[in-house]
Scaffold this motif. Structure first.
Motif, PDB file in Angstrom:
ATOM      1  N   ILE A 134      -6.581  -9.997  -0.496  1.00  0.00           N
ATOM      2  CA  ILE A 134      -6.963 -10.066  -1.817  1.00  0.00           C
ATOM      3  C   ILE A 134      -6.934  -8.774  -2.650  1.00  0.00           C
ATOM      4  O   ILE A 134      -6.338  -8.806  -3.675  1.00  0.00           O
ATOM      5  CB  ILE A 134      -8.373 -10.692  -2.067  1.00  0.00           C
ATOM      6  CG1 ILE A 134      -8.489 -11.969  -1.431  1.00  0.00           C
ATOM      7  CG2 ILE A 134      -8.820 -10.747  -3.213  1.00  0.00           C
ATOM      8  CD1 ILE A 134      -9.686 -12.596  -1.582  1.00  0.00           C
ATOM      9  N   LEU A 135      -7.261  -7.829  -2.192  1.00  0.00           N
ATOM     10  CA  LEU A 135      -7.118  -6.428  -2.830  1.00  0.00           C
ATOM     11  C   LEU A 135      -5.643  -5.989  -2.857  1.00  0.00           C
ATOM     12  O   LEU A 135      -5.376  -5.357  -3.791  1.00  0.00           O
ATOM     13  CB  LEU A 135      -7.912  -5.261  -2.192  1.00  0.00           C
ATOM     14  CG  LEU A 135      -9.577  -5.366  -2.154  1.00  0.00           C
ATOM     15  CD1 LEU A 135     -10.250  -4.382  -1.438  1.00  0.00           C
ATOM     16  CD2 LEU A 135      -9.734  -5.333  -3.699  1.00  0.00           C
ATOM     17  N   GLY A 136      -5.048  -6.551  -1.682  1.00  0.00           N
ATOM     18  CA  GLY A 136      -3.503  -6.135  -1.767  1.00  0.00           C
ATOM     19  C   GLY A 136      -2.751  -6.422  -3.099  1.00  0.00           C
ATOM     20  O   GLY A 136      -1.667  -6.335  -3.365  1.00  0.00           O
ATOM     21  N   LEU A 137      -3.216  -7.979  -3.409  1.00  0.00           N
ATOM     22  CA  LEU A 137      -2.380  -8.579  -4.607  1.00  0.00           C
ATOM     23  C   LEU A 137      -2.444  -7.607  -5.709  1.00  0.00           C
ATOM     24  O   LEU A 137      -1.604  -7.904  -6.495  1.00  0.00           O
ATOM     25  CB  LEU A 137      -3.108 -10.016  -4.679  1.00  0.00           C
ATOM     26  CG  LEU A 137      -3.057 -10.893  -3.549  1.00  0.00           C
ATOM     27  CD1 LEU A 137      -3.650 -12.128  -4.015  1.00  0.00           C
ATOM     28  CD2 LEU A 137      -1.385 -11.203  -3.385  1.00  0.00           C
ATOM     29  N   ALA A 138      -3.507  -6.919  -6.060  1.00  0.00           N
ATOM     30  CA  ALA A 138      -3.752  -6.034  -7.253  1.00  0.00           C
ATOM     31  C   ALA A 138      -2.489  -5.009  -7.370  1.00  0.00           C
ATOM     32  O   ALA A 138      -2.523  -4.276  -8.188  1.00  0.00           O
ATOM     33  CB  ALA A 138      -5.114  -5.670  -7.247  1.00  0.00           C
ATOM     34  N   LEU A 139      -2.026  -4.671  -6.203  1.00  0.00           N
ATOM     35  CA  LEU A 139      -1.212  -3.340  -5.970  1.00  0.00           C
ATOM     36  C   LEU A 139       0.359  -3.936  -6.244  1.00  0.00           C
ATOM     37  O   LEU A 139       1.154  -3.071  -6.574  1.00  0.00           O
ATOM     38  CB  LEU A 139      -1.054  -2.990  -4.545  1.00  0.00           C
ATOM     39  CG  LEU A 139      -2.433  -2.385  -3.895  1.00  0.00           C
ATOM     40  CD1 LEU A 139      -2.199  -1.864  -2.468  1.00  0.00           C
ATOM     41  CD2 LEU A 139      -3.082  -1.358  -4.793  1.00  0.00           C
ATOM     42  N   VAL A 196       1.011  -1.169   0.053  1.00  0.00           N
ATOM     43  CA  VAL A 196       0.040   0.178  -0.107  1.00  0.00           C
ATOM     44  C   VAL A 196       0.763   1.459   0.027  1.00  0.00           C
ATOM     45  O   VAL A 196       0.640   2.173  -0.701  1.00  0.00           O
ATOM     46  CB  VAL A 196      -1.156   0.025   1.059  1.00  0.00           C
ATOM     47  CG1 VAL A 196      -1.836   1.359   1.444  1.00  0.00           C
ATOM     48  CG2 VAL A 196      -1.833  -1.369   1.184  1.00  0.00           C
ATOM     49  N   LEU A 197       2.009   1.211   0.979  1.00  0.00           N
ATOM     50  CA  LEU A 197       2.763   2.327   0.963  1.00  0.00           C
ATOM     51  C   LEU A 197       3.582   2.547  -0.349  1.00  0.00           C
ATOM     52  O   LEU A 197       3.774   3.707  -0.987  1.00  0.00           O
ATOM     53  CB  LEU A 197       3.766   2.161   1.849  1.00  0.00           C
ATOM     54  CG  LEU A 197       4.421   3.450   2.523  1.00  0.00           C
ATOM     55  CD1 LEU A 197       4.697   3.520   3.705  1.00  0.00           C
ATOM     56  CD2 LEU A 197       6.178   3.479   1.780  1.00  0.00           C
ATOM     57  N   LEU A 198       4.021   1.399  -1.138  1.00  0.00           N
ATOM     58  CA  LEU A 198       4.659   1.744  -2.256  1.00  0.00           C
ATOM     59  C   LEU A 198       3.721   2.413  -3.582  1.00  0.00           C
ATOM     60  O   LEU A 198       4.270   2.812  -4.424  1.00  0.00           O
ATOM     61  CB  LEU A 198       5.227   0.380  -2.654  1.00  0.00           C
ATOM     62  CG  LEU A 198       6.888   0.025  -1.596  1.00  0.00           C
ATOM     63  CD1 LEU A 198       7.455  -1.428  -2.090  1.00  0.00           C
ATOM     64  CD2 LEU A 198       7.844   1.343  -1.796  1.00  0.00           C
TER      65      LEU A 198
END
Length: 400
Positions: free
Chosen positions: A232-237, A28-30
């Motif tokens: 799951i949503l974090g994988l898209a990042l 999320v930060l990156l």
């Protein structure tokens, strides 16, 4: 930190004990500041040491850190730098905990499961000027780097497979008036090897105890719904979760389809034989994870300026696919029983093997048959004979 004194390149400390939550915070930060200089640690003592050695522009710390907890870190920071942005994360939402933290003036006090939109907005406010965005160029390959050497280096650090499922659409479809519908979410994502592997790994991490989780269904029911959604949503990042090269996409489609067909055959066979059909489905969905992870690494190679053609893709899969899968399953600490079941897909030589291992082995053999190949030879195989299934049973499984 205000818009007039933002650092050119911020240095950020993330202190979080759970490896999957730690990785999510990092992504999320990156996604907000891809150029940020990150230090990541898993315990409070390490965080305290880093704080004594370096000057940070932002800190994200979990209250429940082992050793020195996050509140103690905040207290120590406030004794020296009253205005340093410090986001305190916690599973404590009770009023007493909030009252204990507020006098130390955390920049934000965020409770789990995290609201990812809120966290992203906080980070944007702290790390970007209004209207600003940061673009990070993909680094070029080192001079003289060969494809085999590149893939060998990437094996122990690869980030898994590309995503097959549109995770944002899947989560949105599963959200209703009463929250996240876990069954609907499972139905939408269960054919995705990356999602399955990550959620199983997260459900077996140090923060969760009890019987090892070996299926997506069990993982979704063990994790807090909000945590499942965030992971799951974090994988898209993550970088290169969607392949851009048509040749790589074609290979990925074949591996995804083989995984799904194998898993469906395994589920039907296991149900017919009154075995654990969810566990058999899980093993088959994951058995091409290494090949898919390799394809994602080949996308990195291509974006770094490396040449890539169909022959190179095929040779790389033959040389490194199995090793990538083994490395991922061990590094992500997937349960030994699940890893052994996946191994049964590839070999039943020697030792004693379970009926579930026979099922997944036979299911993958079925999935590899072309539409013009019959089941007679497979029905006469050692695997089918050990399971005591014949041509009629295999035909029913194929047509169901």
């Amino acid at each position: 930190m205000t818009a007039v004194d933002l650092p050119a390149v911020p240095r950020v400390l993330i202190a979080e004990a759970d490896p999957w939550s730690r990785d999510l915070l990092k992504q999320v930060l990156l996604n907000v500041r891809c150029d940020a200089r990150l230090d990541v640690c898993a315990d409070g003592q390490h965080a305290a040491t880093l704080l004594g050695e370096k000057t940070y522009d932002l800190i994200l710390a979990d209250w429940e850190l082992p050793g020195v907890d996050g509140l103690s870190l905040l207290r120590s920071v406030r004794q020296k730098r009253r205005s340093l942005p410090f986001i305190l994360l916690s599973s404590r939402s009770d009023s007493a905990s909030v009252r204990e933290a507020l006098p130390l003036a955390p920049t934000a006090y965020l409770t789990r499961p995290l609201n990812m939109e809120s966290l992203t907005q906080r980070l944007q406010d702290l790390l970007l000027n209004e209207g600003e965005s940061v673009y990070c160029q993909i680094p070029a390959l080192a001079p003289g780097m060969t494809l085999p050497a590149f893939l060998e280096r990437r094996r122990e650090v690869c980030d898994g497979a590309p995503l097959r499922v549109d995770v944002k659409a899947a989560v949105q479809s599963s959200l209703g008036p009463e929250g996240l519908d876990l069954q609907q979410l499972e139905d939408l994502v269960r054919m995705d090897p990356q999602i399955t592997a990550v959620l199983i790994a997260a459900a077996n991490s140090a923060g969760y105890h009890g019987t090892p989780v070996q299926t997506l269904h069990a993982a979704l029911n063990k994790l807090v719904p909000g945590q499942s959604m965030n992971l799951i949503l974090g994988l898209a990042l993550k970088h290169n979760v969607v392949l851009g090269d048509p040749g790589l996409v074609a290979y990925a489609e074949r591996h995804w389809q083989l995984s799904e067909d194998s898993a469906e055959y395994a589920r039907r066979l296991a149900r017919m034989l009154e075995l654990d059909h969810q566990r058999c489905y899980s093993a088959c969905i994951l058995h091409r994870l290494g090949d898919l992870a390799l394809l994602r690494s080949l996308e990195d190679w291509r974006q770094g300026g490396g040449a890539l053609d169909d022959e190179a893709i095929g040779e790389s899969l033959d040389a490194f696919g199995a090793a990538y899968g083994s490395a991922l399953r061990i590094r992500w600490r997937l349960p030994l029983e699940l890893r052994q079941l996946i191994a049964g897909i590839y070999s039943l030589e020697g030792g004693v093997y379970s009926r579930e291992a026979l099922v997944v082995n036979l299911a993958v053999q079925m999935a590899r048959l072309t539409e013009h190949e019959g089941l007679e030879e497979l029905a006469a195989s050692k695997t089918a004979r050990l399971l005591k299934v014949g041509l009629s049973e295999l035909t029913r499984v194929r047509k169901t």
